[in-house]
Design an enzyme around this catalytic site. Structure first.
Site, PDB file in Angstrom:
ATOM      1  N   SER A  21       0.873  -0.996   0.178  1.00 53.86           N
ATOM      2  CA  SER A  21      -0.116  -0.168   0.186  1.00 53.86           C
ATOM      3  C   SER A  21       0.964   1.409   0.056  1.00 53.86           C
ATOM      4  O   SER A  21       2.168   1.083   0.402  1.00 53.86           O
ATOM      5  CB  SER A  21      -0.953   0.075   1.249  1.00 53.86           C
ATOM      6  N   HIS A  49       4.230  40.956 -39.957  1.00 57.71           N
ATOM      7  CA  HIS A  49       5.729  40.736 -39.279  1.00 57.71           C
ATOM      8  C   HIS A  49       6.100  41.389 -38.138  1.00 57.71           C
ATOM      9  O   HIS A  49       6.932  40.886 -37.447  1.00 57.71           O
ATOM     10  CB  HIS A  49       6.797  41.191 -40.319  1.00 57.71           C
ATOM     11  N   ASP A  50       5.035  42.115 -37.648  1.00 51.56           N
ATOM     12  CA  ASP A  50       5.445  42.894 -36.438  1.00 51.56           C
ATOM     13  C   ASP A  50       4.138  42.765 -35.406  1.00 51.56           C
ATOM     14  O   ASP A  50       4.018  43.234 -34.436  1.00 51.56           O
ATOM     15  CB  ASP A  50       5.540  44.239 -36.432  1.00 51.56           C
ATOM     16  N   TYR A  80      -0.624  -1.277  14.677  1.00 49.96           N
ATOM     17  CA  TYR A  80      -2.175  -1.003  14.988  1.00 49.96           C
ATOM     18  C   TYR A  80      -2.961  -2.280  14.383  1.00 49.96           C
ATOM     19  O   TYR A  80      -2.991  -2.678  13.295  1.00 49.96           O
ATOM     20  CB  TYR A  80      -2.446   0.186  14.292  1.00 49.96           C
ATOM     21  N   HIS A 102       5.363  50.915 -34.083  1.00 52.03           N
ATOM     22  CA  HIS A 102       5.164  49.445 -34.417  1.00 52.03           C
ATOM     23  C   HIS A 102       3.801  49.142 -34.462  1.00 52.03           C
ATOM     24  O   HIS A 102       3.265  48.422 -33.677  1.00 52.03           O
ATOM     25  CB  HIS A 102       6.076  48.671 -33.791  1.00 52.03           C
TER      26      HIS A 102
HETATM   27  N1  7OP Z   1      13.381  53.954 -39.598  1.00 56.46           N
HETATM   28  C1  7OP Z   1      14.306  54.113 -38.641  1.00 56.46           C
HETATM   29  C2  7OP Z   1      14.072  51.813 -37.804  1.00 56.46           C
HETATM   30  C3  7OP Z   1      15.825  54.661 -37.184  1.00 56.46           C
HETATM   31  C4  7OP Z   1      12.048  52.540 -41.159  1.00 56.46           C
HETATM   32  C5  7OP Z   1      13.375  49.007 -35.354  1.00 56.46           C
HETATM   33  C6  7OP Z   1      16.944  49.047 -35.501  1.00 56.46           C
HETATM   34  C7  7OP Z   1      19.122  49.565 -36.180  1.00 56.46           C
HETATM   35  C8  7OP Z   1      20.310  50.415 -36.296  1.00 56.46           C
HETATM   36  C9  7OP Z   1      18.727  52.213 -35.645  1.00 56.46           C
HETATM   37  C10 7OP Z   1      20.009  51.755 -35.839  1.00 56.46           C
HETATM   38  C11 7OP Z   1      17.877  51.353 -35.377  1.00 56.46           C
HETATM   39  C12 7OP Z   1      17.978  49.829 -35.618  1.00 56.46           C
HETATM   40  C13 7OP Z   1      13.298  51.800 -39.093  1.00 56.46           C
HETATM   41  C14 7OP Z   1      12.983  52.958 -39.884  1.00 56.46           C
HETATM   42  C15 7OP Z   1      13.026  50.009 -36.504  1.00 56.46           C
HETATM   43  C16 7OP Z   1      15.356  50.146 -37.046  1.00 56.46           C
HETATM   44  C17 7OP Z   1      14.586  48.367 -35.819  1.00 56.46           C
HETATM   45  C18 7OP Z   1      14.410  50.874 -36.828  1.00 56.46           C
HETATM   46  N2  7OP Z   1      15.112  55.047 -38.397  1.00 56.46           N
HETATM   47  N3  7OP Z   1      15.428  53.744 -36.724  1.00 56.46           N
HETATM   48  N4  7OP Z   1      14.583  52.908 -37.729  1.00 56.46           N
HETATM   49  N5  7OP Z   1      15.681  49.300 -36.067  1.00 56.46           N
HETATM   50  O1  7OP Z   1      16.899  48.003 -34.550  1.00 56.46           O
HETATM   51  F1  7OP Z   1      21.203  52.576 -36.281  1.00 56.46           F
HETATM   52  F2  7OP Z   1      13.566  49.730 -34.137  1.00 56.46           F
HETATM   53  F3  7OP Z   1      12.449  48.084 -35.545  1.00 56.46           F
HETATM   54 ZN    ZN Z   2       8.681  46.148 -38.976  1.00 61.00          ZN
END
Ligand code: 7OP
Ligand code: ZN
Length: 755
Positions: A253, A517-518, A312, A475
């Site tokens: 048990s 995508h976002d 017991y 975004h």
């Molecule tokens: N324009 C922008 C992004 C500043 C259309 C995100 C980064 C990479 C290197 C600055 C850098 C930022 C990133 C998009 C667009 C969007 C780019 C990803 C960013 N003008 N940033 N930026 N990015 O990581 F020097 F943040 F999603």
């Molecule tokens: Zn994007």
């Protein structure tokens, strides 16, 4: 007794063992009887010829008979002294094999104290261990004379094999022998020379067989540990019945400690007749044998239940079962005792050392199982909760049929001029009409008819995707719409499908990926997820691209939402391929992924795109995704500036959050430290220009995009002086960005360039 004298005793050489030289004379001196005085060689030879049995029991019968006849005793039997299990065992008395051996536990110390070397000969200690005396009294009738001769041997399982020790392995008991003790002693010494090794080897062999069986059973139970994960009580039942079988117990048990920690509740009864089963057996946690084991955590091996103070009787009286002996052991989880298991009535005797070992293993198995199933249950609960909250959320954000119908019957024209030109800025589309435009792009790309997409399903999908985006500065759904629009621009202007750069399916995946995508972006970066130990990081950080994996997962979820799977008209193969492509393309929007493959993308563009090369196709699709994601930067200055405002308000919000969490944000995210024109220039020069230049190598018409970015670079360069000037006046970079001065200044410059 000092340990030294004790040790000396153990090192006494038995007469039949190879003895160190210094002892030889001792034994020579002591010879009173010669070999031939006690042994008839013919008889010994006959015995040896006969010792062909495989079990020690059968061998012992023959040895007993031989010794009885030579010593002229009424009875002879052997007490096996087991050093490993620390037990004295009688399994044969004369020629009677006992159903259940008589087993008594002895400490290692007690065993070594049995034998003394006195008056130049090997004897049993004067005061024989009372337990052994009791064992003999149990077998031998009162008023008998018992002569006990010890037999020593090298300990085979010594902990240090290089330093073997000699210890007693048998006590040979002669009852009412007509011969003298000296004769019997000599008889044992001489005769055991011939069969001791056989007896010990057979004993060891039996032991090995037993261990093998035990290992096999334990292994088979171990396998089962993973098969009943879902049902703990099933698993425990399985384990306990195996334990019962292995120890040869009548019933077993298992009690688990109640969550109130006051009671032990019976979970498993095995070997119990169904009629006897009651609804619930519950005992106070400090009551009886089980309670004692639960409290102490020590295994209890009770040879006689009715003699035990903790036993017991009430349970036996209630059930009519007669408990003889009990092996009771604790069950532990990681650090606590969670229950007690009990094996009752060993079918042929008492629970012995080996049963205790089995119990130990099973205790561990039960503990592991309980822990596993708890973890498993927790996972299942979490899954159920998440499913529930998901359903609830889906219900609240359900896209109604009316919403779908409204898109179908939208009275607007949706024919913006220049909609399919690279110069078109999708941010000027009326927000309300964006879903209609997405639908329009689907139609214009001929996806609807080619993939037999149901309009209603697609619209519902689009509306769910739109809701999947949060209300963030950058975004958000409009970003998704812009990226999808740029994908549409590429597909149309570069004639990607018509010219065979990509397949129709890849085109579909490209467009859908752009739109999704976002999804459910939180306005924070991948590294923020990891820094803050977010749920998403815990889900995905081991694989990288934390947010992108989440966007992908959200995309699949949306597709699987009722009435949304517009891809279900695809054949199975295409469907799987399409999801695979979507995965690749959404993950490609992580700029880290881009930097990873950037050099290979460049090499591809330099050597010329080869549409038959699957790697080229992957690089091109990834490039197209990155370009679409950054396409805001290919529009005119006012767009670029507007986008910068959106992006930096998101970046600075993350920076504020990081400061609140006691972390220092990167300069780009710190509203006190960031220099927007510098960051933008770096981003445009180091990132955007390069990417779009690669695109233009394959599609020369994309050079207008590179030019647009170059113009924006000039504007940002020009803006630096104004930023520098206004920043001195104590304005933050962001305040300058939204200021009228900047707007005026740049417009003036632009007028000059255009003329
Ligand atoms: N324009 C922008 C992004 C500043 C259309 C995100 C980064 C990479 C290197 C600055 C850098 C930022 C990133 C998009 C667009 C969007 C780019 C990803 C960013 N003008 N940033 N930026 N990015 O990581 F020097 F943040 F999603
Ligand atoms: Zn994007």
């Amino acid at each position: 007794m000092s340990s030294e004298s004790n040790e000396n005793k153990l090192f006494l050489p038995p007469p039949y063992c190879k003895t160190p030289a210094k002892f030889d004379d001792v034994f020579e001196e002591d010879v009173q009887l010669s070999k031939l005085d006690v042994l008839d060689p013919a008889k010994v030879l006959q015995l040896c010829e006969n010792l062909t049995d495989r079990t020690t029991k059968q061998l012992e019968v023959k040895v007993n008979k031989f010794l009885k006849s030579v010593s002229e005793s009424s009875t002879v039997f052997l007490i096996n002294l087991l050093n490993v299990s620390e037990e004295a065992v009688v399994q044969v008395v004369m020629d009677k094999i006992l159903d259940s051996g008589i087993i008594i536990p002895l400490s290692e110390e007690a065993i070594s104290n049995i034998v003394e070397y006195k008056d130049h000969s090997l004897k049993c200690a004067d005061n024989l261990d009372p337990k052994i005396q009791g064992l003999i009294d149990e077998i031998v009738p009162k008023e008998s004379t018992v002569t006990i001769i010890p037999v020593l041997a090298m300990e085979r399982r010594a902990k240090k094999p290089e330093k073997p020790i000699v210890c007693p392995v048998y006590l040979v008991c002669f009852v009412n022998s007509a011969k003298s003790k000296t004769f019997i002693s000599k008889l044992v010494d001489e005769s055991f020379k011939y069969f001791l090794t056989l007896l010990l080897n057979t004993r060891e062999c039996e032991e090995e067989r037993r261990l093998k069986k035990q290992c096999q059973s334990l292994l088979s139970v171990a396998r089962k540990l993973f098969s009943h994960l879902g049902d703990l009580s099933d698993l425990l039942k399985e384990i306990m019945s195996e334990a019962r079988r292995l120890t040869n117990a009548e019933r077993c048990s298992l009690f688990l400690l109640d969550p109130d920690h006051m009671h032990l509740v019976a979970k498993v009864f095995d070997g119990v007749s169904p009629a006897e089963k009651r609804t619930e057996v519950r005992i106070a946690k400090d009551q009886g044998i089980a309670g004692h084991v639960a409290a102490t955590g020590q295994i209890l091996n009770i040879k006689n239940a009715y003699k035990h103070p903790l036993f017991y009787k009430g349970m036996d009286e209630a059930t009519g079962f007669h408990t003889r002996n009990i092996l009771c052991f604790p069950i532990r989880d990681e650090d606590n005792i969670v229950g007690v298991a009990q094996l009752c009535n060993k079918i042929d005797g008492h629970f012995d050392y080996f049963d205790e070992q089995v119990a130990n293993a099973f205790s561990i198995y039960c503990g592991i199982s309980i822990m596993h199933s708890l973890v498993y249950k927790r996972i299942q609960d979490a899954q159920a909760r998440s499913k529930l909250s998901n359903e609830l959320m889906m219900y609240h954000m359900k896209v109604s049929d009316q919403d779908v119908a409204d898109v179908i019957t939208c009275p607007c024209n949706h024919d913006e001029p220049n909609f399919s030109k690279f110069t078109f800025t999708p941010r000027k589309i009326i927000y309300k009409e964006t879903p209609c435009y997405v639908l329009k792009m689907f139609e214009d790309l001929k996806f609807m008819e080619y993939f037999r997409i149901k309009e209603e399903t697609l619209i519902r999908f689009i509306l769910y995707v739109k809701r999947g985006y949060r209300d963030l500065p950058y975004h958000n759904w409009l970003h998704a719409f812009c990226v999808a629009h740029f994908a549409y621009l590429c597909l149309k202007n570069f004639k990607l499908v018509e010219n065979g750069y990509i397949s129709k399916l890849e085109a579909l995946a490209y467009f859908v990926s752009s739109l999704c995508h976002d999804i459910d972006h939180r306005g924070t970066t991948n590294s923020f997820q990891q820094q803050s130990n977010s749920v998403l990081a815990s889900l995905y950080s081991s694989e990288g691209s934390v947010m992108e994996r989440h966007h992908l997962s959200q995309t699949i979820c949306t597709l699987n939402t009722e009435g949304c799977n517009f891809l279900d008209s695809l054949n199975r193969q295409d469907y799987i391929k399409c999801l695979d492509l979507i995965k690749d393309m959404i993950l490609a929007t992580d700029l880290a992924t881009h930097y990873n493959i950037h050099s290979r993308q460049l090499a591809m563009a330099e050597e010329g795109y080869d549409k038959t090369n699957p790697e080229h196709r992957y690089y091109l699709c990834s490039l197209l995704m990155t370009c679409a994601d950054l396409s805001d930067q290919t529009k005119d200055w006012s767009e670029t500036k507007r986008v910068a405002q959106l992006i930096y308000s998101e970046f600075f919000a993350q920076g504020d959050l990081e400061k609140k969490m006691g972390k220092e944000p990167a300069n780009m995210m710190d509203r006190e430290k960031a220099s927007i024109p510098d960051h933008q220039l770096e981003f445009l020069k180091e990132c955007c220009i390069c990417i779009f230049k690669i695109l233009a190598m394959t599609f020369p018409s994309a050079n207008i995009l590179v030019d647009a970015i170059s113009r924006n670079i000039i504007c940002w360069e020009a803006s630096k002086t104004i930023f520098n000037k206004l920043c001195v006046e104590d304005k933050t970079s962001y305040e300058v960005l939204v200021s009228d001065e900047l707007e005026q200044e740049i417009q003036a410059i632009l007028k000059n360039i255009c003329i």
